[in-house]
Scaffold this motif. Structure first.
Motif, short mmCIF file in Angstrom:
data_model
loop_
_atom_site.label_atom_id
_atom_site.label_comp_id
_atom_site.label_asym_id
_atom_site.label_seq_id
_atom_site.Cartn_x
_atom_site.Cartn_y
_atom_site.Cartn_z
N SER A 35 -15.30 29.89 -10.39
CA SER A 35 -16.24 30.85 -9.82
C SER A 35 -17.28 31.31 -10.83
O SER A 35 -17.07 31.21 -12.04
CB SER A 35 -15.50 32.09 -9.31
N TRP A 36 -18.37 31.84 -10.30
CA TRP A 36 -19.35 32.61 -11.07
C TRP A 36 -19.20 34.08 -10.69
O TRP A 36 -19.14 34.40 -9.50
CB TRP A 36 -20.78 32.15 -10.78
N VAL A 37 -19.15 34.93 -11.69
CA VAL A 37 -19.03 36.37 -11.51
C VAL A 37 -20.11 37.01 -12.37
O VAL A 37 -20.39 36.53 -13.47
CB VAL A 37 -17.64 36.88 -11.94
N SER A 49 -20.07 33.44 -6.52
CA SER A 49 -19.90 32.17 -5.83
C SER A 49 -18.69 31.45 -6.41
O SER A 49 -18.30 31.69 -7.56
CB SER A 49 -21.16 31.30 -6.03
N GLY A 50 -18.12 30.57 -5.61
CA GLY A 50 -17.01 29.76 -6.07
C GLY A 50 -17.05 28.39 -5.45
O GLY A 50 -17.67 28.18 -4.39
N ILE A 51 -16.37 27.44 -6.11
CA ILE A 51 -16.29 26.08 -5.59
C ILE A 51 -14.87 25.59 -5.80
O ILE A 51 -14.29 25.70 -6.87
CB ILE A 51 -17.33 25.16 -6.27
N SER A 52 -14.31 25.04 -4.74
CA SER A 52 -12.92 24.60 -4.78
C SER A 52 -12.81 23.16 -5.30
O SER A 52 -13.82 22.49 -5.55
CB SER A 52 -12.32 24.68 -3.37
N TYR A 94 -20.83 35.20 -15.71
CA TYR A 94 -19.62 34.62 -16.29
C TYR A 94 -19.10 33.52 -15.39
O TYR A 94 -19.15 33.65 -14.16
CB TYR A 94 -18.52 35.66 -16.42
N CYS A 95 -18.56 32.46 -15.97
CA CYS A 95 -17.77 31.55 -15.17
C CYS A 95 -16.31 31.87 -15.41
O CYS A 95 -15.92 32.32 -16.50
CB CYS A 95 -18.09 30.08 -15.43
N ALA A 96 -15.51 31.66 -14.40
CA ALA A 96 -14.11 32.05 -14.45
C ALA A 96 -13.25 31.01 -13.74
O ALA A 96 -13.61 30.53 -12.66
CB ALA A 96 -13.93 33.42 -13.80
#
Length: 120
Positions: A35-37, A49-52, A94-96
């Protein structure tokens, strides 16, 4: 050890574009939801946003139609293409890494962030 390193932030005028990158290492990138936070000045964390693993994507309503998340598993890299930027997009991004590949699992590792400033 798990490392997430963001890059691509900077100063951009309203209406402009930026592409953020997040280089991942220390885990099997392709097996996890990422995800991006963001955190705007003086405010709390906001999931963006997130990507699986299966490249399903989700976005917070405020960025839908303007931001696009993608991943390159061969390069262990996450991207966020940001178009039509607004001053309210100003934040540290941030990416998480997700704990597992489910949307409700939470995040266990974070990068140090990259600053995006949208201003004329």
């Amino acid at each position: 050890q798990v490392q997430l390193v963001e890059s691509g932030g900077g100063l951009v005028q309203p209406g402009g574009s930026l592409r953020l990158s997040c280089a991942a290492s220390g885990f099997t990138f392709s097996n996890y939801l990422i995800s991006w936070v963001r955190q705007a000045p003086g405010k709390g964390l906001e999931w963006v946003s997130g990507i699986s693993v299966g490249t399903n994507t989700r976005y917070v309503d405020s960025v839908k139609g303007r931001f696009t998340i993608s991943r390159d598993n061969a390069k262990n890299t996450l991207y966020l293409q940001m178009n039509s930027l607004k001053p309210e997009d100003t934040a540290v991004y941030y990416c998480a890494k997700g704990i597992v590949n489910t949307w409700a699992s939470g995040m266990d590792y974070w990068g140090k962030g990259t600053l995006v400033t949208v201003s004329s």
